[in-house]
Design an enzyme around this catalytic site. Structure first.
Site, PDB file in Angstrom:
ATOM      1  N   TYR A 127     -32.444  -4.606   0.188  1.00 42.13           N
ATOM      2  CA  TYR A 127     -31.760  -5.544  -1.509  1.00 42.13           C
ATOM      3  C   TYR A 127     -32.766  -5.979  -1.666  1.00 42.13           C
ATOM      4  CZ  TYR A 127     -26.733  -4.281  -0.792  1.00 42.13           C
ATOM      5  OH  TYR A 127     -26.222  -3.527  -0.949  1.00 42.13           O
ATOM      6  N   ARG A 138     -34.793  -3.312  -3.846  1.00 39.05           N
ATOM      7  CA  ARG A 138     -33.876  -2.695  -5.157  1.00 39.05           C
ATOM      8  C   ARG A 138     -33.928  -3.825  -5.939  1.00 39.05           C
ATOM      9  NH1 ARG A 138     -28.417  -1.298  -3.231  1.00 39.05           N
ATOM     10  NH2 ARG A 138     -27.757  -1.034  -5.258  1.00 39.05           N
ATOM     11  N   ASN A 167     -21.419  -1.818 -11.731  1.00 37.98           N
ATOM     12  CA  ASN A 167     -22.612  -1.622 -11.373  1.00 37.98           C
ATOM     13  C   ASN A 167     -23.373  -3.117 -10.950  1.00 37.98           C
ATOM     14  OD1 ASN A 167     -23.203   1.383 -11.739  1.00 37.98           O
ATOM     15  ND2 ASN A 167     -24.614   0.495 -13.381  1.00 37.98           N
ATOM     16  N   ASP A 206     -26.608  -4.355 -11.181  1.00 34.98           N
ATOM     17  CA  ASP A 206     -27.984  -4.011 -11.672  1.00 34.98           C
ATOM     18  C   ASP A 206     -28.118  -5.159 -13.282  1.00 34.98           C
ATOM     19  OD1 ASP A 206     -26.813  -2.568 -13.911  1.00 34.98           O
ATOM     20  OD2 ASP A 206     -27.856  -0.331 -13.356  1.00 34.98           O
ATOM     21  N   HIS A 258     -18.291  -5.103  -8.748  1.00 35.05           N
ATOM     22  CA  HIS A 258     -19.213  -4.890  -7.351  1.00 35.05           C
ATOM     23  C   HIS A 258     -20.010  -6.295  -6.895  1.00 35.05           C
ATOM     24  CE1 HIS A 258     -17.982  -0.572  -6.509  1.00 35.05           C
ATOM     25  NE2 HIS A 258     -16.622  -1.600  -6.377  1.00 35.05           N
ATOM     26  N   CYS A 304     -23.477 -25.118   2.354  1.00 30.10           N
ATOM     27  CA  CYS A 304     -24.503 -24.913   3.686  1.00 30.10           C
ATOM     28  C   CYS A 304     -25.274 -26.595   2.842  1.00 30.10           C
ATOM     29  CB  CYS A 304     -25.592 -23.766   4.507  1.00 30.10           C
ATOM     30  SG  CYS A 304     -24.629 -23.187   5.160  1.00 30.10           S
ATOM     31  N   CYS A 331     -29.748 -21.125   6.464  1.00 28.77           N
ATOM     32  CA  CYS A 331     -29.451 -22.942   6.676  1.00 28.77           C
ATOM     33  C   CYS A 331     -29.892 -23.456   7.720  1.00 28.77           C
ATOM     34  CB  CYS A 331     -27.205 -22.992   6.853  1.00 28.77           C
ATOM     35  SG  CYS A 331     -27.632 -25.002   7.506  1.00 28.77           S
ATOM     36  N   ASN A 381     -20.171  13.190 -17.722  1.00 30.48           N
ATOM     37  CA  ASN A 381     -20.673  12.354 -16.666  1.00 30.48           C
ATOM     38  C   ASN A 381     -21.681  14.135 -17.263  1.00 30.48           C
ATOM     39  OD1 ASN A 381     -22.000  13.272 -13.933  1.00 30.48           O
ATOM     40  ND2 ASN A 381     -20.373  11.204 -13.762  1.00 30.48           N
ATOM     41  N   PRO A 382     -22.862  14.079 -16.435  1.00 30.66           N
ATOM     42  CA  PRO A 382     -23.752  16.011 -16.399  1.00 30.66           C
ATOM     43  C   PRO A 382     -23.258  16.800 -15.881  1.00 30.66           C
ATOM     44  CG  PRO A 382     -24.956  13.984 -15.391  1.00 30.66           C
ATOM     45  CD  PRO A 382     -23.775  13.130 -15.993  1.00 30.66           C
TER      46      PRO A 382
HETATM   47  C1  BJW Z   1     -24.865  10.123 -15.189  1.00 32.50           C
HETATM   48  C2  BJW Z   1     -25.974   9.852 -15.540  1.00 32.50           C
HETATM   49  C3  BJW Z   1     -26.466  10.176 -16.117  1.00 32.50           C
HETATM   50  C4  BJW Z   1     -25.850  10.176 -12.735  1.00 32.50           C
HETATM   51  N1  BJW Z   1     -25.274   9.680 -17.391  1.00 32.50           N
HETATM   52  N2  BJW Z   1     -23.641   9.656 -15.682  1.00 32.50           N
HETATM   53  C5  BJW Z   1      -8.304   4.060  -1.328  1.00 32.50           C
HETATM   54  C6  BJW Z   1      -8.655   5.781  -0.964  1.00 32.50           C
HETATM   55  C7  BJW Z   1     -10.010   5.829   0.349  1.00 32.50           C
HETATM   56  C8  BJW Z   1     -10.221   4.818   0.673  1.00 32.50           C
HETATM   57  C9  BJW Z   1     -10.148   3.446   0.332  1.00 32.50           C
HETATM   58  C10 BJW Z   1      -9.531   3.537  -0.473  1.00 32.50           C
HETATM   59  N3  BJW Z   1      -9.414   1.594  -1.347  1.00 32.50           N
HETATM   60  C11 BJW Z   1     -10.530   1.043  -0.889  1.00 32.50           C
HETATM   61  C12 BJW Z   1     -10.867   2.324  -0.151  1.00 32.50           C
HETATM   62  C13 BJW Z   1     -11.515   2.199   0.812  1.00 32.50           C
HETATM   63  C14 BJW Z   1     -13.377   2.206   0.059  1.00 32.50           C
HETATM   64  C15 BJW Z   1     -13.804   3.635  -0.299  1.00 32.50           C
HETATM   65  O1  BJW Z   1     -13.234   3.432  -1.109  1.00 32.50           O
HETATM   66  N4  BJW Z   1     -14.147   4.342   0.036  1.00 32.50           N
HETATM   67  C16 BJW Z   1     -14.546   5.653  -0.485  1.00 32.50           C
HETATM   68  C17 BJW Z   1     -15.494   6.347  -0.885  1.00 32.50           C
HETATM   69  C18 BJW Z   1     -14.232   6.772   0.702  1.00 32.50           C
HETATM   70  N5  BJW Z   1     -13.489   0.572  -1.243  1.00 32.50           N
HETATM   71  C19 BJW Z   1     -13.926   0.256  -0.225  1.00 32.50           C
HETATM   72  O2  BJW Z   1     -13.601  -0.226   1.052  1.00 32.50           O
HETATM   73  C20 BJW Z   1     -13.659  -1.358  -1.906  1.00 32.50           C
HETATM   74  N6  BJW Z   1     -13.020  -2.743  -1.020  1.00 32.50           N
HETATM   75  C21 BJW Z   1     -11.776  -2.299  -0.924  1.00 32.50           C
HETATM   76  O3  BJW Z   1     -11.300  -1.815  -0.998  1.00 32.50           O
HETATM   77  O4  BJW Z   1     -10.954  -4.080  -0.476  1.00 32.50           O
HETATM   78  C22 BJW Z   1      -9.749  -3.804   0.165  1.00 32.50           C
HETATM   79  C23 BJW Z   1      -9.640  -3.300   1.692  1.00 32.50           C
HETATM   80  C24 BJW Z   1     -10.592  -4.088   2.263  1.00 32.50           C
HETATM   81  C25 BJW Z   1     -10.481  -3.659   3.373  1.00 32.50           C
HETATM   82  C26 BJW Z   1      -9.738  -2.573   4.591  1.00 32.50           C
HETATM   83  C27 BJW Z   1      -9.340  -1.401   3.256  1.00 32.50           C
HETATM   84  C28 BJW Z   1      -8.948  -2.059   1.920  1.00 32.50           C
HETATM   85  C29 BJW Z   1     -14.803  -1.814  -1.895  1.00 32.50           C
HETATM   86  C30 BJW Z   1     -15.750  -1.230  -2.308  1.00 32.50           C
HETATM   87  C31 BJW Z   1     -17.270  -1.616  -2.410  1.00 32.50           C
HETATM   88  C32 BJW Z   1     -18.388  -0.518  -3.345  1.00 32.50           C
HETATM   89  N7  BJW Z   1     -19.347  -0.603  -3.327  1.00 32.50           N
HETATM   90  C33 BJW Z   1     -20.775  -0.236  -3.152  1.00 32.50           C
HETATM   91  C34 BJW Z   1     -22.376  -1.276  -3.225  1.00 32.50           C
HETATM   92  C35 BJW Z   1     -22.535  -2.394  -3.478  1.00 32.50           C
HETATM   93  C36 BJW Z   1     -23.766  -3.019  -3.524  1.00 32.50           C
HETATM   94  C37 BJW Z   1     -24.611  -2.054  -4.204  1.00 32.50           C
HETATM   95  O5  BJW Z   1     -25.663  -1.275  -5.067  1.00 32.50           O
HETATM   96  O6  BJW Z   1     -25.737  -2.248  -2.904  1.00 32.50           O
HETATM   97  O7  BJW Z   1     -20.645  -0.227  -5.063  1.00 32.50           O
HETATM   98  S1  BJW Z   1     -20.783   1.276  -2.484  1.00 32.50           S
HETATM   99  C38 BJW Z   1     -21.495   2.305  -4.143  1.00 32.50           C
HETATM  100  O8  BJW Z   1     -20.503   3.043  -4.488  1.00 32.50           O
HETATM  101  C39 BJW Z   1     -21.721   0.909  -5.031  1.00 32.50           C
HETATM  102  C40 BJW Z   1     -20.923   1.832  -6.821  1.00 32.50           C
HETATM  103  O9  BJW Z   1     -20.459   0.333  -7.247  1.00 32.50           O
HETATM  104  C41 BJW Z   1     -19.845   2.354  -5.762  1.00 32.50           C
HETATM  105  C42 BJW Z   1     -19.286   3.521  -6.882  1.00 32.50           C
HETATM  106  O10 BJW Z   1     -20.915   4.241  -7.336  1.00 32.50           O
HETATM  107  P1  BJW Z   1     -21.394   5.778  -8.389  1.00 32.50           P
HETATM  108  O11 BJW Z   1     -21.233   4.663  -9.948  1.00 32.50           O
HETATM  109  O12 BJW Z   1     -19.719   6.034  -9.343  1.00 32.50           O
HETATM  110  O13 BJW Z   1     -22.114   5.850  -8.681  1.00 32.50           O
HETATM  111  P2  BJW Z   1     -22.340   7.463  -7.747  1.00 32.50           P
HETATM  112  O14 BJW Z   1     -23.687   7.415  -7.173  1.00 32.50           O
HETATM  113  O15 BJW Z   1     -21.382   7.319  -6.682  1.00 32.50           O
HETATM  114  O16 BJW Z   1     -22.072   8.214  -8.769  1.00 32.50           O
HETATM  115  C43 BJW Z   1     -22.712   8.430  -9.490  1.00 32.50           C
HETATM  116  C44 BJW Z   1     -22.265   9.538 -10.654  1.00 32.50           C
HETATM  117  O17 BJW Z   1     -23.187   9.158 -12.239  1.00 32.50           O
HETATM  118  C45 BJW Z   1     -22.437  10.526 -10.403  1.00 32.50           C
HETATM  119  O18 BJW Z   1     -21.536  10.928 -11.008  1.00 32.50           O
HETATM  120  C46 BJW Z   1     -23.313  11.236 -11.493  1.00 32.50           C
HETATM  121  O19 BJW Z   1     -23.354  12.838 -12.255  1.00 32.50           O
HETATM  122  C47 BJW Z   1     -23.799  10.795 -12.865  1.00 32.50           C
HETATM  123  N8  BJW Z   1     -24.912  10.621 -13.123  1.00 32.50           N
HETATM  124  N9  BJW Z   1     -27.330  10.611 -13.682  1.00 32.50           N
HETATM  125  C48 BJW Z   1     -23.664   9.899 -16.510  1.00 32.50           C
HETATM  126  N10 BJW Z   1     -27.584  10.110 -16.798  1.00 32.50           N
END
Ligand code: BJW
Length: 259
Positions: free
Chosen positions: A76, A79, A112, A114, A129, A151, A164, A230-231
């Site tokens: 982190y 980043r 995001n 960021d 997030h 704390c 702490c 999205n691309p």
């Molecule tokens: C461009 C481009 C350009 C490139 N222009 N576009 C239901 C079904 C299945 C699973 C679950 C469900 N419900 C919950 C879950 C579990 C889990 C989950 O979803 N898992 C799946 C992966 C299977 N979810 C969770 O755990 C969430 N919590 C939750 O549900 O709590 C309730 C619960 C608790 C306990 C038990 C059960 C339920 C929390 C999710 C937290 C996500 N955290 C992260 C990290 C944040 C911190 C960090 O940055 O370190 O968040 S993971 C990461 O993924 C980050 C993002 O916000 C998130 C989404 O990713 P994003 O933004 O879509 O990025 P990419 O890389 O995936 O995609 C990028 C896109 O951009 C691509 O499509 C490219 O093509 C495109 N692109 N260049 C436009 N120039």
């Protein structure tokens, strides 16, 4: 012969622009791709995505932090350092400018962490997030009188997670890791915006992470037009009325500027 994508109304930005023009309320759901053109890596893109090099369960879970706080902290810290050198791009600015021209009409929901939407000047951003640049305590303080008390003493050594000095509690990044609940009020507000909008614009997300991705489904079920920008193909393409292939720095201005 199949017509080129630009002649198919499902891929036509002019149709999408018209839906936006007619919508009293617009919700926008953004993901990491919106910041890609600022130089911030996405998570799942092949070659450049963060998860190409690291396993999410090793870095983006509470268990990972408890097991290896220094390793997760360092990731982190790196980043955070990278974010200091980047700027919002034309996609962020197009969203901000539209909000400024139409106060109260566009709700910006982002996955995001960021802070680039906020730095571009967008207001009322619903950050599902969390915030990469902020910390919070890992555990409730063992010594505080009331559970909400922080704390009392924090000791920060360069490069190490602050802790702490009395109870050993560690500071952690104020982001939402896998398996953790999203901030309840923020998610409720995002869900309300999804259900009340006439257009939902989904930009730069793979649509793989829930509950964020579910907001597009909620909007569709409530009768909104869903537009994906999205691309590359995404999990939400089949939910969308329009799938626009291109980058967000190119397409968001094309959709929003001048209206
Ligand atoms: C461009 C481009 C350009 C490139 N222009 N576009 C239901 C079904 C299945 C699973 C679950 C469900 N419900 C919950 C879950 C579990 C889990 C989950 O979803 N898992 C799946 C992966 C299977 N979810 C969770 O755990 C969430 N919590 C939750 O549900 O709590 C309730 C619960 C608790 C306990 C038990 C059960 C339920 C929390 C999710 C937290 C996500 N955290 C992260 C990290 C944040 C911190 C960090 O940055 O370190 O968040 S993971 C990461 O993924 C980050 C993002 O916000 C998130 C989404 O990713 P994003 O933004 O879509 O990025 P990419 O890389 O995936 O995609 C990028 C896109 O951009 C691509 O499509 C490219 O093509 C495109 N692109 N260049 C436009 N120039």
């Amino acid at each position: 012969m199949t017509a080129p994508p630009s002649h198919d109304p499902r891929h036509d930005p002019r149709q999408a622009r018209q839906w936006i023009a007619q919508a009293a309320r617009i919700a926008v759901l953004t993901g990491a791709g919106v910041s890609a053109e600022s130089g911030v890596p996405t998570f799942r893109d092949a070659q450049t995505g963060l998860w190409t090099h690291f396993r999410p369960e090793d870095l983006a879970t509470e268990q990972a932090f408890r097991a290896h706080p220094q390793r997760v902290w360092d990731w982190y810290a790196e980043r955070r350092e990278m974010l200091r050198g980047v700027q919002p791009n034309a996609g962020h600015h197009a969203l901000t400018a539209f909000q400024q021209r139409h106060p109260g009409r566009l709700t910006l929901i982002t996955q995001n962490v960021d802070g680039l939407h906020q730095r571009a000047g967008s207001t009322g951003v619903l950050a599902l997030h969390g915030n990469l640049s902020a910390d919070r305590w890992l555990d409730p303080c063992a010594l505080a009188r009331r559970p909400q008390d922080a704390c009392p003493v924090e000791r920060a050594e360069p490069g190490r997670p602050p802790h702490c000095a009395q109870c050993g509690n560690l500071a952690r990044p104020d982001v939402v890791w896998f398996g953790e609940m999203l901030p309840a009020e923020t998610l409720a507000a995002a869900s309300r915006a999804a259900r009340e909008c006439q257009v939902m614009l989904v930009a730069g997300t793979s649509g793989q992470v829930y509950p964020a991705a579910g907001l597009a489904l909620q909007a569709r079920q409530a009768g909104a037009k869903v537009i994906v920008v999205n691309p590359a193909p995404t999990e939400l393409d089949e939910v969308a009325h329009a799938v626009l292939t291109g980058t967000s720095a190119q397409l968001l201005p094309e959709l929003l500027d001048g209206q």
